[in-house]
Write a protein that holds these residues in place. Structure first.
Motif, PDB file in Angstrom:
ATOM      1  N   HIS A 124       0.833  -1.209   0.000  1.00 47.02           N
ATOM      2  CA  HIS A 124       0.000   0.000   0.000  1.00 47.02           C
ATOM      3  C   HIS A 124       0.863   1.253   0.000  1.00 47.02           C
ATOM      4  CE1 HIS A 124       0.986  -0.771   4.217  1.00 47.02           C
ATOM      5  NE2 HIS A 124       0.939   0.547   4.362  1.00 47.02           N
ATOM      6  N   ASP A 125       0.234   2.354  -0.399  1.00 44.98           N
ATOM      7  CA  ASP A 125       0.863   3.672  -0.296  1.00 44.98           C
ATOM      8  C   ASP A 125       0.298   4.428   0.893  1.00 44.98           C
ATOM      9  OD1 ASP A 125       2.500   3.644  -2.755  1.00 44.98           O
ATOM     10  OD2 ASP A 125       0.556   3.451  -3.720  1.00 44.98           O
ATOM     11  N   TRP A 126      -0.938   4.119   1.241  1.00 42.85           N
ATOM     12  CA  TRP A 126      -1.592   4.732   2.405  1.00 42.85           C
ATOM     13  C   TRP A 126      -2.379   3.635   3.106  1.00 42.85           C
ATOM     14  CZ3 TRP A 126      -6.650   5.221   4.077  1.00 42.85           C
ATOM     15  CH2 TRP A 126      -6.859   6.119   5.119  1.00 42.85           C
ATOM     16  N   LEU A 127      -2.275   3.567   4.431  1.00 48.93           N
ATOM     17  CA  LEU A 127      -2.975   2.568   5.224  1.00 48.93           C
ATOM     18  C   LEU A 127      -3.804   3.271   6.268  1.00 48.93           C
ATOM     19  CD1 LEU A 127      -3.370  -0.430   6.077  1.00 48.93           C
ATOM     20  CD2 LEU A 127      -1.412  -0.122   7.596  1.00 48.93           C
ATOM     21  N   GLY A 128      -5.071   2.940   6.348  1.00 48.23           N
ATOM     22  CA  GLY A 128      -5.946   3.553   7.332  1.00 48.23           C
ATOM     23  C   GLY A 128      -6.924   2.556   7.891  1.00 48.23           C
ATOM     24  N   SER A 129      -7.702   3.004   8.856  1.00 45.48           N
ATOM     25  CA  SER A 129      -8.712   2.134   9.452  1.00 45.48           C
ATOM     26  C   SER A 129     -10.107   2.471   8.940  1.00 45.48           C
ATOM     27  CB  SER A 129      -8.670   2.235  10.979  1.00 45.48           C
ATOM     28  OG  SER A 129      -8.899   3.573  11.377  1.00 45.48           O
ATOM     29  N   SER A 130     -10.217   3.585   8.172  1.00 41.77           N
ATOM     30  CA  SER A 130     -11.504   4.009   7.624  1.00 41.77           C
ATOM     31  C   SER A 130     -11.260   4.967   6.467  1.00 41.77           C
ATOM     32  CB  SER A 130     -12.326   4.721   8.705  1.00 41.77           C
ATOM     33  OG  SER A 130     -13.431   5.397   8.140  1.00 41.77           O
ATOM     34  N   LEU A 131     -12.128   4.920   5.465  1.00 45.21           N
ATOM     35  CA  LEU A 131     -12.025   5.889   4.377  1.00 45.21           C
ATOM     36  C   LEU A 131     -12.453   7.279   4.828  1.00 45.21           C
ATOM     37  CD1 LEU A 131     -13.331   3.798   1.360  1.00 45.21           C
ATOM     38  CD2 LEU A 131     -10.973   4.455   1.876  1.00 45.21           C
ATOM     39  N   ALA A 132     -13.003   7.370   6.031  1.00 43.28           N
ATOM     40  CA  ALA A 132     -13.418   8.656   6.591  1.00 43.28           C
ATOM     41  C   ALA A 132     -12.287   9.352   7.352  1.00 43.28           C
ATOM     42  CB  ALA A 132     -14.620   8.464   7.511  1.00 43.28           C
ATOM     43  N   PRO A 190      -9.429  11.737   8.280  1.00 46.60           N
ATOM     44  CA  PRO A 190      -9.135  13.052   7.710  1.00 46.60           C
ATOM     45  C   PRO A 190      -7.801  13.113   6.966  1.00 46.60           C
ATOM     46  CG  PRO A 190      -8.996  13.108  10.111  1.00 46.60           C
ATOM     47  CD  PRO A 190      -9.525  11.758   9.741  1.00 46.60           C
ATOM     48  N   GLU A 191      -6.907  12.184   7.210  1.00 49.10           N
ATOM     49  CA  GLU A 191      -5.610  12.187   6.535  1.00 49.10           C
ATOM     50  C   GLU A 191      -5.713  11.737   5.083  1.00 49.10           C
ATOM     51  OE1 GLU A 191      -6.205  10.442   9.348  1.00 49.10           O
ATOM     52  OE2 GLU A 191      -5.155  11.608  10.865  1.00 49.10           O
ATOM     53  N   LEU A 192      -6.730  10.970   4.736  1.00 48.06           N
ATOM     54  CA  LEU A 192      -6.839  10.419   3.385  1.00 48.06           C
ATOM     55  C   LEU A 192      -6.965  11.501   2.312  1.00 48.06           C
ATOM     56  CD1 LEU A 192      -6.900   8.076   1.432  1.00 48.06           C
ATOM     57  CD2 LEU A 192      -9.326   7.762   1.968  1.00 48.06           C
ATOM     58  N   PRO A 193      -7.858  12.466   2.440  1.00 54.06           N
ATOM     59  CA  PRO A 193      -7.931  13.501   1.389  1.00 54.06           C
ATOM     60  C   PRO A 193      -6.619  14.282   1.228  1.00 54.06           C
ATOM     61  CG  PRO A 193      -9.892  13.570   2.759  1.00 54.06           C
ATOM     62  CD  PRO A 193      -8.922  12.636   3.423  1.00 54.06           C
ATOM     63  N   ALA A 194      -5.943  14.559   2.336  1.00 52.95           N
ATOM     64  CA  ALA A 194      -4.671  15.277   2.257  1.00 52.95           C
ATOM     65  C   ALA A 194      -3.629  14.426   1.529  1.00 52.95           C
ATOM     66  CB  ALA A 194      -4.182  15.649   3.649  1.00 52.95           C
ATOM     67  N   TRP A 195      -3.591  13.137   1.818  1.00 51.97           N
ATOM     68  CA  TRP A 195      -2.674  12.238   1.131  1.00 51.97           C
ATOM     69  C   TRP A 195      -2.996  12.207  -0.367  1.00 51.97           C
ATOM     70  CZ3 TRP A 195      -3.943   7.664  -1.490  1.00 51.97           C
ATOM     71  CH2 TRP A 195      -2.851   6.966  -1.995  1.00 51.97           C
ATOM     72  N   ALA A 196      -4.276  12.077  -0.708  1.00 53.80           N
ATOM     73  CA  ALA A 196      -4.686  12.012  -2.111  1.00 53.80           C
ATOM     74  C   ALA A 196      -4.331  13.309  -2.851  1.00 53.80           C
ATOM     75  CB  ALA A 196      -6.177  11.731  -2.206  1.00 53.80           C
TER      76      ALA A 196
END
Length: 52
Positions: free
Chosen positions: A27-35, A37-43
């Motif tokens: 993976h490039d990003w690992l999280g516990s939920s698509l919600a 807040p770090e995901l949009p910043a990473w994208a």
């Protein structure tokens, strides 16, 4: 079914939210939920990098 190997072969980035605890996925990003807040910043960082 989605394949990480297929995404990599296509030159895509991979964000992972595993449903099996302890799953070892490439993976490039690992999280516990698509919600998360770090995901949009990473994208946005991926989009702005122009890499791949």
């Amino acid at each position: 079914m989605f394949s990480v190997a297929s995404a990599r072969a296509a030159g895509l980035y991979v964000a992972v939210v595993p449903f099996l605890p302890g799953a070892d996925l490439d993976h490039d990003w690992l999280g516990s939920s698509l919600a998360e807040p770090e995901l949009p910043a990473w994208a946005e960082g991926v989009r702005d990098s122009g890499v791949r």
